[in-house]
Design a protein around this motif. Structure first.
Motif, PDB file in Angstrom:
ATOM      1  N   ARG A  72      32.986 -45.258 -11.101  1.00  0.00           N
ATOM      2  CA  ARG A  72      34.195 -44.610 -10.659  1.00  0.00           C
ATOM      3  C   ARG A  72      34.330 -43.155 -10.674  1.00  0.00           C
ATOM      4  NH1 ARG A  72      37.902 -47.783 -15.158  1.00  0.00           N
ATOM      5  NH2 ARG A  72      39.539 -46.230 -14.409  1.00  0.00           N
ATOM      6  N   TYR A  73      35.350 -42.735  -9.963  1.00  0.00           N
ATOM      7  CA  TYR A  73      35.270 -41.141  -9.847  1.00  0.00           C
ATOM      8  C   TYR A  73      35.979 -40.503 -11.052  1.00  0.00           C
ATOM      9  CZ  TYR A  73      34.480 -41.672  -4.838  1.00  0.00           C
ATOM     10  OH  TYR A  73      34.292 -41.970  -3.626  1.00  0.00           O
ATOM     11  N   LEU A  85      33.324 -36.505  -8.158  1.00  0.00           N
ATOM     12  CA  LEU A  85      34.719 -36.399  -7.588  1.00  0.00           C
ATOM     13  C   LEU A  85      35.018 -36.934  -6.156  1.00  0.00           C
ATOM     14  CD1 LEU A  85      35.104 -32.501  -8.565  1.00  0.00           C
ATOM     15  CD2 LEU A  85      35.757 -34.570 -10.110  1.00  0.00           C
ATOM     16  N   ASP A  86      36.229 -37.336  -6.167  1.00  0.00           N
ATOM     17  CA  ASP A  86      36.620 -37.689  -4.906  1.00  0.00           C
ATOM     18  C   ASP A  86      37.276 -36.297  -4.047  1.00  0.00           C
ATOM     19  OD1 ASP A  86      37.701 -38.911  -2.751  1.00  0.00           O
ATOM     20  OD2 ASP A  86      38.767 -40.576  -3.430  1.00  0.00           O
ATOM     21  N   PRO A 112      35.742 -47.019  -7.043  1.00  0.00           N
ATOM     22  CA  PRO A 112      34.658 -46.787  -5.939  1.00  0.00           C
ATOM     23  C   PRO A 112      35.105 -47.261  -4.611  1.00  0.00           C
ATOM     24  CG  PRO A 112      33.825 -48.494  -7.321  1.00  0.00           C
ATOM     25  CD  PRO A 112      35.262 -48.148  -8.136  1.00  0.00           C
ATOM     26  N   HIS A 113      34.786 -46.554  -3.601  1.00  0.00           N
ATOM     27  CA  HIS A 113      34.881 -46.822  -2.143  1.00  0.00           C
ATOM     28  C   HIS A 113      33.626 -47.735  -1.650  1.00  0.00           C
ATOM     29  CE1 HIS A 113      37.416 -42.858  -2.123  1.00  0.00           C
ATOM     30  NE2 HIS A 113      38.012 -43.923  -2.956  1.00  0.00           N
ATOM     31  N   ILE A 114      34.241 -48.754  -0.846  1.00  0.00           N
ATOM     32  CA  ILE A 114      33.019 -49.281   0.062  1.00  0.00           C
ATOM     33  C   ILE A 114      33.164 -48.947   1.208  1.00  0.00           C
ATOM     34  CG2 ILE A 114      32.227 -51.604   0.841  1.00  0.00           C
ATOM     35  CD1 ILE A 114      33.529 -52.832  -1.729  1.00  0.00           C
TER      36      ILE A 114
END
Length: 332
Positions: A72-73, A85-86, A112-114
């Protein structure tokens, strides 16, 4: 906008309702429904330490490496030495209210991003051997609707029945609808000076939106029309207060499907634009405060410039020629 021809979704571009970046359905990011904090990953790493390596240990190491992709960010105020960081999300909201603009309104902002464009991680983060609600991934890992529009992927660690949020690949804000981009998008801004009644107007429009659709030839599809609980209009109760000009309001959206052909439709996006951001900043403001207000106005100007339609609301009592008249019909 062409409402008649069959679309080619791989080439059909649509704009992010936040930053107006243009993308196709293959460009969007997907937010995983499972995320691990740095502390959780560190604990799992420490618990698996052994002096002798076995096949089971190696499999566990491989699983841990995949789990690291789901880290996670961190909050931008985190003191972690290994801070994740995002950056695109943080950069967007710097001029739109800061972290409160996304932390308070988006509970899973840090998940999180995919990224389908990153083939080194994409295949590791998705599942191909599952289905949910009659949906099955294609050979490329995407889950499409019956018309071929990409709706989601199934992430490796989550229940496939959970809905998945799609994100703009440029600013990382959430696209408001699961099928956002499938239909032509119409942006509508609601503008007016402070206390003109914009919030109340939008509240009532959205509350009765389904009723307005009767006999229009359209039915309401997926919608993100949630009204802030502090802005609900109630009988015998004070009306909501003015919109906070320090934090950008998130766009509200709805897809309208044609009754005779659900594969055709339009998407309408509403912006509630704070009246305070439509007037020049006070010259007596401190320089930093004044600059922040100017930055917000630049963002608002971008919204207005991309709008297909504007609704201007005016309270006659705020117009001197009306409010100063002593008699009906007298505008001295």
């Amino acid at each position: 906008m062409d409402f008649t021809t069959s679309p080619d979704y791989d080439t059909q571009k649509f704009k992010c309702p936040y930053c107006f970046f243009e993308m196709t359905h293959k460009d969007v990011l997907f937010r995983a429904n499972t995320g691990f904090t740095a502390e959780e990953l560190e604990e799992e790493d420490d618990s698996g330490f052994t002096m002798v390596s076995s096949n089971a240990d190696r499999r566990k190491d491989q699983d841990l490496e995949i789990k690291r992709l789901f880290r996670r960010y961190d909050d931008e105020s985190s003191f972690s030495s290994d801070k994740k960081l995002d950056e695109p999300l943080i950069d967007f909201w710097k001029s739109c209210g800061g972290s409160s603009g996304y932390v308070n309104a988006d509970p899973k902002w840090d998940y999180p991003h995919i990224d389908p464009k990153d083939q080194s991680t994409f295949q590791q983060m998705i599942r191909m051997d599952t289905q949910a609600g009659g949906q099955t991934p294609g050979p490329d890992g995407f889950v499409r609707d019956s018309d071929g529009f990409i709706l989601r992927v199934f992430d490796r660690f989550s229940n496939s029945a959970l809905p998945m949020t799609r994100l703009c690949p440029h600013c990382h804000n959430p696209l408001p609808l699961p099928d956002y981009g499938k239909f032509p998008v119409i942006f509508i801004g609601v503008v007016g000076i402070t206390s003109a009644g914009k919030t109340v107007y939008i509240n009532q429009v959205l509350t009765h939106f389904t009723t307005f659709m009767y006999h229009s030839g359209y039915v309401l599809g997926p919608a993100a029309l949630n009204v802030n609980k502090n802005e609900v209009v109630r009988q015998n109760a004070p009306l909501p207060s003015s919109t906070d000009d320090k934090v950008m309001r998130r766009p509200l959206a709805a897809s309208l499907h044609r009754e005779d052909d659900p594969s055709r439709g339009i998407t309408i996006v509403f912006y509630d634009i704070a009246g305070e951001n439509c007037v020049p900043p006070d010259e007596n403001l401190p320089p930093d405060t004044k600059q922040k207000k100017l930055d917000r106005q630049a963002i608002i100007g971008q919204f207005i410039s991309h709008c297909d339609g504007l609704i201007f609301l005016i309270d006659p009592n705020q117009v001197p020629v009306f409010s100063q008249s002593d008699e009906p019909g007298s505008y001295s």
